[in-house]
Write an enzyme that holds these catalytic residues in place. Structure first.
Site, PDB file in Angstrom:
ATOM      1  N   ASP A   1       0.824  -1.212   0.000  1.00  0.00           N
ATOM      2  CA  ASP A   1       0.000   0.000   0.000  1.00  0.00           C
ATOM      3  C   ASP A   1       0.859   1.264   0.000  1.00  0.00           C
ATOM      4  OD1 ASP A   1      -2.442   1.336   0.048  1.00  0.00           O
ATOM      5  OD2 ASP A   1      -3.257   0.106   1.670  1.00  0.00           O
TER       6      ASP A   1
ATOM      7  N   GLU B   1      -1.021   1.910  -5.130  1.00  0.00           N
ATOM      8  CA  GLU B   1      -0.913   3.352  -4.847  1.00  0.00           C
ATOM      9  C   GLU B   1      -2.071   4.110  -5.481  1.00  0.00           C
ATOM     10  OE1 GLU B   1      -0.748   4.247  -8.149  1.00  0.00           O
ATOM     11  OE2 GLU B   1       0.702   5.864  -7.756  1.00  0.00           O
ATOM     12  N   TRP B   2      -3.163   3.375  -5.767  1.00  0.00           N
ATOM     13  CA  TRP B   2      -4.482   3.946  -6.122  1.00  0.00           C
ATOM     14  C   TRP B   2      -4.472   4.762  -7.421  1.00  0.00           C
ATOM     15  CZ3 TRP B   2      -2.759   6.697  -1.306  1.00  0.00           C
ATOM     16  CH2 TRP B   2      -2.660   5.805  -0.233  1.00  0.00           C
ATOM     17  N   GLY B   3      -3.471   4.532  -8.272  1.00  0.00           N
ATOM     18  CA  GLY B   3      -3.410   5.284  -9.525  1.00  0.00           C
ATOM     19  C   GLY B   3      -2.845   6.688  -9.342  1.00  0.00           C
TER      20      GLY B   3
ATOM     21  N   ASP C   1     -10.217   3.505  -3.573  1.00  0.00           N
ATOM     22  CA  ASP C   1     -10.854   2.294  -3.009  1.00  0.00           C
ATOM     23  C   ASP C   1     -12.293   2.119  -3.503  1.00  0.00           C
ATOM     24  OD1 ASP C   1      -8.533   2.065  -1.627  1.00  0.00           O
ATOM     25  OD2 ASP C   1      -9.466   2.009   0.364  1.00  0.00           O
TER      26      ASP C   1
HETATM   27  C1  GLA Z   1      -6.009   1.252   1.463  1.00  0.00           C
HETATM   28  C2  GLA Z   1      -6.155   0.237   0.321  1.00  0.00           C
HETATM   29  C3  GLA Z   1      -7.273  -0.733   0.685  1.00  0.00           C
HETATM   30  C4  GLA Z   1      -6.937  -1.447   1.983  1.00  0.00           C
HETATM   31  C5  GLA Z   1      -6.708  -0.425   3.093  1.00  0.00           C
HETATM   32  C6  GLA Z   1      -6.166  -1.085   4.363  1.00  0.00           C
HETATM   33  O1  GLA Z   1      -7.130   2.058   1.571  1.00  0.00           O
HETATM   34  O2  GLA Z   1      -6.418   0.871  -0.888  1.00  0.00           O
HETATM   35  O3  GLA Z   1      -7.461  -1.680  -0.363  1.00  0.00           O
HETATM   36  O4  GLA Z   1      -5.792  -2.243   1.790  1.00  0.00           O
HETATM   37  O5  GLA Z   1      -5.770   0.566   2.697  1.00  0.00           O
HETATM   38  O6  GLA Z   1      -5.929  -0.159   5.378  1.00  0.00           O
END
Ligand code: GLA
Length: 425
Positions: A184, A217-219, A239
């Site tokens: 993450d 890293e969510w893009g 997310d």
């Molecule tokens: C981030 C990630 C999620 C999850 C949470 C855990 O938000 O994007 O998929 O792993 O952390 O804390």
């Protein structure tokens, strides 16, 4: 589950990993079997000519999108060895394992601190048998074992992160028998994303154990532009939320928002390197059955990792039937590894298409609207001879829909899809 401890301690060693894995070139631009062969020949030539820098030690993993289950979407921080063993058992008994689900992944909150040597410590109350025994128990069911960490000082739930402990953590994971690491991006102020992920990627490879590296890293820094060869999959969005089209101020988003964000990323996916639109919310209660089917259909068409996120032992037969639809899973797992794309946009009605290795096309007729509507796909839009005949197979009805000429039309429920496989005759 009262005998969990005994089960864990009596588990045999994990089976050998990595058999049958082979190196493969980047193939995202390839769309016919002939071109596929030519590309492979080209890669061998490039390697012989000294182009070895395109090959990486981790290549061969995730030639098709990884499939499995992860604790986060349904259970958040409420993880334990009992939960993980229950999920692993349900993967087998529900026949999800037989349908291809392999990785059992513990997300955030399994770790509590580092010991005096700096070694990461699993929560002794929640994982009393330890991670090595848990991994062995998961392996004994013929499944693979995954774990979670973070590139920063702390995870998103404020547990110890791996920053400055990358090599030590990678060795610990390998010693435990970990097969998959989700990594993450919380608490990473001042870090460069590519450098941080490359550091852990190298550390994992240095262990000699094949460990799928799931970049999360969510893009934020467009990982599709740098993460091929670093990890096998990278989150492309914030997310996922358990809803059709809700949004959250901190970046969480519903299923349709994610589908829209994925639309332009198709050139970056291929065997061993996939865009990840986040884990599945199927069966978590926020979507109707129709929406759950649409969610699953799109993840398959997008060549997304299929990581279930529901309470497996408690799932209904309807949800199990969605998650184990083998005709839809075959689209996701197609050897060509191409991500599908939108080929027609009519406002509330859309057509999406994914080329498949046998030359056929997976097609989604998608109705975003609130009324049922007829939607048509024309052969021209999906690269087939416009006046030609093609066989149409409905992947949710599990039935042939006949031979069509030039186009195929079907009535589509609101928030629903009709998903077909179209094969030129
Ligand atoms: C981030 C990630 C999620 C999850 C949470 C855990 O938000 O994007 O998929 O792993 O952390 O804390």
């Amino acid at each position: 589950m009262s005998n969990d401890m005994g089960t864990l301690r009596g588990s045999p060693n994990p089976p050998a990993m990595g058999s049958g894995e082979q190196s493969s070139p980047s193939l995202h631009a390839i769309n016919t079997p002939l071109m596929l062969v030519l590309a492979r020949v080209g890669l061998v030539f490039a390697l012989l000519c000294g182009g070895a820098s395109v090959a990486h030690a981790g290549d061969g993993l995730a030639q098709t999108p990884p499939m499995g289950w992860n604790s986060w979407n349904r259970f958040g921080c409420n993880v334990s060895e009992k939960l993980i063993l229950g999920a692993a058992g349900a993967l087998v008994s529900s026949r999800m394992k037989a349908a291809g689900y392999t990785y059992v992944v513990i997300d955030d909150c399994w770790q509590t601190k580092r010991d005096e040597r700096g070694t990461i410590v699993a929560d002794p109350a929640r994982f009393p048998s330890g991670m090595k025994a848990l991994a062995a128990a998961v392996h004994a069911k013929g499944l693979k074992f995954g774990i979670y960490s973070d590139a920063g000082t702390m995870t998103c739930a404020k547990r110890p992160g791996s920053k400055d402990h990358e090599s030590q953590d990678a060795k610990t994971y390998a010693e435990w028998g970990v097969d998959y690491l989700k990594y993450d991006w919380c608490n990473t102020e001042g870090q460069d994303s590519r450098d941080a992920y490359m550091k852990m990627s190298r550390a994992l490879r240095a262990t000699g154990r094949p460990i799928v590296f799931s970049i999360c890293e969510w893009g934020a820094t467009k990982p599709w532009t740098w993460a091929q060869g670093v990890g096998q999959l990278w989150r492309a969005t914030g997310d996922i939320q358990d809803c059709w089209d809700c949004g959250k101020s901190w970046g969480g988003m519903g299923v349709v928002h994610i589908i829209d964000l994925m639309a332009d990323l198709y050139p970056f996916a291929g065997p061993g390197h996939f865009n990840d639109p986040d884990m599945l919310e199927i069966g978590n209660g926020g979507l109707t059955l129709e929406e759950n089917r649409s969610h699953f259909s799109f993840w398959a068409l997008l060549a997304a990792p299929l990581i279930a996120g529901n309470d497996l032992p408690a799932m209904t037969p309807e949800i199990r039937d969605i998650l184990t639809n083998r005709e839809v899973i075959a689209v996701d797992q197609d050897a060509l590894g191409m991500q599908g794309r939108k080929v027609f946009d009519g406002g509330a009605q859309e057509v999406w298409m994914k080329p498949l290795a046998d030359g056929s096309r997976a097609v989604i007729l998608f109705n975003r609207g609130t009324e049922a509507a007829p939607i048509a796909v024309s052969w021209e839009d999906i690269g087939l001879f416009p006046g030609g005949k093609a066989r149409v197979r409905d992947l949710w009805k599990h039935a042939d829909a006949g031979i069509a000429t030039g186009r195929y039309e079907a009535k589509v429920a609101p928030h629903g899809v009709v998903m077909v496989r179209i094969t030129a005759q």
